[in-house]
Write a protein that holds these residues in place. Structure first.
Motif, short mmCIF file in Angstrom:
data_model
loop_
_atom_site.label_atom_id
_atom_site.label_comp_id
_atom_site.label_asym_id
_atom_site.label_seq_id
_atom_site.Cartn_x
_atom_site.Cartn_y
_atom_site.Cartn_z
N UNK A 119 0.83 -1.21 0.00
CA UNK A 119 0.00 0.00 0.00
C UNK A 119 0.87 1.26 0.00
N UNK A 120 2.04 1.18 0.59
CA UNK A 120 2.94 2.34 0.61
C UNK A 120 3.40 2.72 -0.80
N UNK A 121 3.26 1.82 -1.76
CA UNK A 121 3.66 2.14 -3.13
C UNK A 121 2.60 2.95 -3.87
N UNK A 122 1.42 3.09 -3.28
CA UNK A 122 0.35 3.84 -3.94
C UNK A 122 0.64 5.34 -3.91
N UNK A 162 -3.79 7.44 1.40
CA UNK A 162 -4.47 8.02 2.55
C UNK A 162 -5.83 7.36 2.77
N UNK A 163 -6.58 7.17 1.69
CA UNK A 163 -7.91 6.56 1.80
C UNK A 163 -7.79 5.08 2.13
N UNK A 164 -6.87 4.40 1.47
CA UNK A 164 -6.70 2.96 1.70
C UNK A 164 -6.29 2.67 3.14
N UNK A 183 -4.46 10.93 9.09
CA UNK A 183 -3.23 10.16 8.97
C UNK A 183 -2.59 9.79 10.28
N UNK A 184 -3.30 9.99 11.40
CA UNK A 184 -2.77 9.63 12.71
C UNK A 184 -3.02 8.15 12.99
N UNK A 196 -16.16 9.66 4.70
CA UNK A 196 -15.13 10.56 5.23
C UNK A 196 -14.46 11.37 4.11
N UNK A 197 -14.07 10.69 3.03
CA UNK A 197 -13.27 11.33 1.98
C UNK A 197 -14.07 11.73 0.75
#
Length: 345
Positions: free
Chosen positions: A32-35, A41-43, A54-55, A120-121
């Motif tokens: 997921x960090x590769x997105x 953020x949404x994932x 993002x906390x 939320x988003x």
């Protein structure tokens, strides 16, 4: 990387799921960090890793049944579970792609005891994040370096096509008053059972299983998946919100043509006719929703659905035995299947 070796003592289903989650999560987070940041953020919020700012949070990440099935299926055919890690990550990504889209299409505002990602988003960011997870799943398989990666990609793609077809049917049913029970079962086979079957098949494939083992384990997963949908549909009507994370009668309020609802509507009983009238109402009050649930029970559909779930679980066990699995993996696959189809899951 977390150690995925099997402990020497027998584990309960919940212990298996915890073991799977601990092993899969680091690889899932790495993927997921590769997105792109907007998708990530949404994932990450949807997975329960952080809040909308993002906390970091300790939100419920879900049971991760599909990755557990993939890892256990690899072990069942004599393979090392570590080789099936890309398959486990991929099926969890696909599952959550479907959940992000499903929440938008159903208008659900709560999942896992917190607001849904689209709530939320916004709708569009949630849809795009779901799309990103699906493409990421294929990328994880393609980049695994496994000799069966190409075949695995086709498995993932085929299961997604069936899932989408099932979801399309589910949406179409909401606009129809003549849904047949056979259609509803076929919808559930695509929407839910296909991915659980693919989870087992992919794990067996990555674990080096024979073609017949792969297919028997696929059938095991599909039968468990259909049983799960029967139980989940019952919980969508009578489930405890503290357990399900959704409001009581949520499926009825959304006029879902779920398995017990369609079974009731097609039962040719006085309850069926009254339920049909309620479902055609412009607005359903709290009293109407309670009455609809009562009518489903009176029609016999609740009992029938429970019986079908039990029969499907028995059929799944037959396929599991036919796959000639290793003893421990067989016990743990059966335990996970029983947990997934429990009346209080």
């Amino acid at each position: 990387m977390t150690d995925l070796r099997v402990d020497p003592d027998q584990r309960s289903a919940r212990e298996v799921l915890s073991w799977s989650r601990a092993g899969v999560d680091p690889a899932l987070r790495t993927a997921v960090d590769r997105l792109p940041d907007s998708m990530r953020a949404v994932a990450g919020y949807h997975f329960g890793w952080w809040d909308e700012e993002g906390r970091p949070t300790g939100a419920d990440p879900g049971k991760a049944i599909r990755p557990a099935l993939a890892l256990l299926a690899a072990q069942a055919v004599g393979g090392a579970v570590q080789t099936a890690l890309p398959a486990a990550v991929a099926v969890e990504l696909v599952h959550n792609f479907s959940l992000l889209h499903d929440d938008v299409m159903d208008g659900d505002t709560t999942r896992r005891h917190r607001p849904t990602a689209w709530h939320v988003f916004g709708v569009n960011p949630a849809i795009l994040a779901g799309d990103a997870l699906l493409t990421l799943a294929l990328d994880v398989v393609a980049g695994s370096g496994h000799p069966k990666a190409r075949e695995a990609i086709r498995m993932v793609s085929a299961s997604v096509q069936r899932l989408l077809d099932g979801q399309s049917a589910d949406l179409a049913f909401e606009e129809r008053g003549d849904v047949r029970l056979t259609e509803c079962v076929r919808m559930a086979e695509g929407k839910t059972a296909a991915l659980l079957g693919a989870s087992c098949a992919l794990g067996a494939l990555f674990g080096g299983g024979r073609p017949d083992q792969v297919e028997h384990l696929r059938s095991f997963g599909e039968q468990v998946g259909l049983a799960f949908q029967f139980v989940d549909d019952l919980l969508g009507i009578w489930g405890d919100p503290e357990v399900t994370g959704k409001p009581v009668y949520s499926d009825l309020e959304n006029r879902k043509k779920s398995l017990p609802v369609v079974a009731a509507l097609t039962s040719d009983t006085p309850a069926a006719r009254e339920l049909d009238s309620l479902y055609r109402s412009e607005q359903l009050t709290v009293a109407d929703l309670a009455r609809a649930a009562e009518l489903i029970d009176l029609s016999g559909a609740r009992e029938w659905s429970q019986g079908r779930a039990d029969d499907l679980l028995a059929s799944a066990r037959e396929h599991l035995r036919a796959a000639e699995p290793t003893e421990r993996a067989a016990r743990e696959l059966d335990a996970v299947a029983r947990l997934a189809t429990a009346r209080d899951h």
